[in-house]
Every structure is written in C-alpha cells, then in structure tokens.
Design a protein around this motif. Sequence first.
Motif, PDB file in Angstrom:
ATOM      1  N   GLU A 174       4.557  11.745   9.764  1.00 23.77           N
ATOM      2  CA  GLU A 174       6.055  12.100   9.477  1.00 23.77           C
ATOM      3  C   GLU A 174       6.531  11.138   8.287  1.00 23.77           C
ATOM      4  N   LYS A 175       6.104   9.870   8.781  1.00 27.43           N
ATOM      5  CA  LYS A 175       6.569   8.774   7.638  1.00 27.43           C
ATOM      6  C   LYS A 175       5.767   9.086   6.310  1.00 27.43           C
ATOM      7  N   ILE A 176       4.565   9.370   6.241  1.00 29.41           N
ATOM      8  CA  ILE A 176       3.952   9.607   5.158  1.00 29.41           C
ATOM      9  C   ILE A 176       4.310  10.744   4.409  1.00 29.41           C
ATOM     10  N   CYS A 177       4.646  11.898   5.102  1.00 28.12           N
ATOM     11  CA  CYS A 177       5.257  13.065   4.332  1.00 28.12           C
ATOM     12  C   CYS A 177       6.850  12.733   3.951  1.00 28.12           C
ATOM     13  N   ARG A 181       7.737  13.026  -0.098  1.00 25.51           N
ATOM     14  CA  ARG A 181       8.744  13.857  -0.488  1.00 25.51           C
ATOM     15  C   ARG A 181       9.858  13.031  -1.435  1.00 25.51           C
ATOM     16  N   ASP A 182      10.322  11.877  -0.892  1.00 25.22           N
ATOM     17  CA  ASP A 182      11.427  11.433  -1.616  1.00 25.22           C
ATOM     18  C   ASP A 182      10.786  10.262  -2.724  1.00 25.22           C
ATOM     19  N   GLY A 183       9.553  10.100  -3.003  1.00 23.14           N
ATOM     20  CA  GLY A 183       9.002   9.426  -3.943  1.00 23.14           C
ATOM     21  C   GLY A 183       8.863   7.878  -3.639  1.00 23.14           C
ATOM     22  N   ALA A 184       8.935   7.703  -2.430  1.00 20.92           N
ATOM     23  CA  ALA A 184       8.843   6.309  -2.096  1.00 20.92           C
ATOM     24  C   ALA A 184       7.339   5.938  -1.981  1.00 20.92           C
ATOM     25  N   LEU A 185       6.564   6.785  -1.565  1.00 22.22           N
ATOM     26  CA  LEU A 185       5.088   6.312  -1.583  1.00 22.22           C
ATOM     27  C   LEU A 185       4.469   6.167  -2.989  1.00 22.22           C
ATOM     28  N   LEU A 189       3.252   2.676  -4.391  1.00 23.76           N
ATOM     29  CA  LEU A 189       1.544   2.302  -5.103  1.00 23.76           C
ATOM     30  C   LEU A 189       1.726   1.884  -6.297  1.00 23.76           C
ATOM     31  N   ASP A 190       2.882   2.557  -7.472  1.00 21.01           N
ATOM     32  CA  ASP A 190       3.023   1.717  -8.541  1.00 21.01           C
ATOM     33  C   ASP A 190       3.289   0.359  -8.611  1.00 21.01           C
ATOM     34  N   ALA A 191       4.223  -0.152  -7.606  1.00 23.39           N
ATOM     35  CA  ALA A 191       4.855  -1.268  -7.561  1.00 23.39           C
ATOM     36  C   ALA A 191       3.559  -2.278  -7.374  1.00 23.39           C
ATOM     37  N   HIS A 192       2.763  -1.936  -6.279  1.00 28.44           N
ATOM     38  CA  HIS A 192       1.310  -2.632  -6.112  1.00 28.44           C
ATOM     39  C   HIS A 192       0.378  -2.862  -7.213  1.00 28.44           C
ATOM     40  N   VAL A 193       0.168  -1.643  -8.077  1.00 26.70           N
ATOM     41  CA  VAL A 193      -0.401  -1.680  -9.068  1.00 26.70           C
ATOM     42  C   VAL A 193       0.005  -2.544 -10.039  1.00 26.70           C
ATOM     43  N   GLU A 194       1.236  -2.648 -10.489  1.00 28.42           N
ATOM     44  CA  GLU A 194       1.767  -3.480 -11.353  1.00 28.42           C
ATOM     45  C   GLU A 194       1.549  -4.962 -10.972  1.00 28.42           C
ATOM     46  N   ALA A 195       1.956  -5.307  -9.569  1.00 26.34           N
ATOM     47  CA  ALA A 195       1.664  -6.466  -9.178  1.00 26.34           C
ATOM     48  C   ALA A 195       0.274  -7.066  -9.175  1.00 26.34           C
ATOM     49  N   ALA A 196      -0.673  -6.243  -9.035  1.00 18.69           N
ATOM     50  CA  ALA A 196      -2.195  -6.498  -9.267  1.00 18.69           C
ATOM     51  C   ALA A 196      -2.385  -7.031 -10.841  1.00 18.69           C
TER      52      ALA A 196
END
Length: 204
Positions: A174-177, A181-185, A189-196
Amino acid sequence: ADLRQKAGIPDAVVAAQQEAFKVKRAERRAAIEAREARAEPVAVFEFVRGPTLLQRGSVTALGESEFETLGLLAAFDVLLNNADRLPVLFDTEGNLGNVILEPGSDGSVVCCAIDSCVNPVEGAALECHLAGLRTRAHDPDLTAAAAAFATLCGVAMIPWQLDAIRRGWRRGLEKICEMTRDGALQAALDAHVEAAVAAGAAHG
C-alpha cells in the motif's frame, strides 16, 4: 574540503571538475533512460551488528512487530525484484541469511535487510512479475515462507506469525502504491541519485 582542495588545487578548478562530472553523469543517465546505454552496477556497503535469521536462536527474538517488518521487507523486495530473502511473491527456497537482527539499546531487535539487489525487468518479464503480484497482493500464499523457516531455521511458523507477515506485506505494498501515485517514490529515487552523483563528484 575534499582531497583535491586539501592538496591545494584551486577552488575554481575543483568546482569546474565537479560540474563537468555532473554533466557527464546527467548525459549518461539520459542515455540509459533512452536505452542507448546500460546502467553501471553499483554496490553500497554498510556494517550492521547482530546475527542473521539463520543463526541458532535468532527467530526466538522476534515478536509481532518484527514479523510485520519481515512482511514489509518482502514487499520492498517486490519493488526491487529481489528473490533472495523471504519468499512471498517468489517461488524460491528463500535466503533468511539476508536479514540481520540488529540489537537495540532497549533489548529489542531491528530487522535489517542486507544484500538487497535491484533486478530490472521489462517487456514480457515485467508483465509476468506484475501478474503474479496482482494475484497475491491481498492474500499472499505464505507456504514458501513457512517452508523457508522450517528448512533453514528448524522453526514451525504459527498462525499469529504468519498473520503478522501478511499485515506487513499489505502495508508495504500500500505504501509503495501511494508513493508511486503521488510521485514521492520517484522524487526519493531522484534525490538519492543526485546525492550519489554529488558524492562521486566530491571524491572522483
């Protein structure tokens, strides 16, 4: 300051190198998303204290909340397409050694996932993956999970433990869905890529 600055390289040169690295990584990522290049494998290591679920007596330290956490980890593995832990969606023997029980200061334990591999799928393989998930999402068959505990740990699962895993599984999906839906996932992911990328630029 990174090693280049400590070595006396001018800040302007360091900044230019970091910016060039970011541009190169952005171009690489665009090529990967356009399927013009393959992603490079990345391994992240972190030390975690404690025994694995496979070690003698470890399962006896688990209460209801810990079994729910195992269900959450199983849902997380669906997102990763990682079949090498607790077999809920995947028809495998499982690998309970990929869960470490880190002891807390209050005597509790924290179930930590280790050796978490991302296995991208697409096309027919992705459709097969999603079809299996749709079938088992609400009422997962925990026969393989119970067999993993019996075979690998010598423990016969009892109803409240299986129910806790199911609750964690459903809550995780449910949390993954919701995050999808709201773009948080994608944002995470983008934030962690940028940090890396930033970390790589600082140490590259």
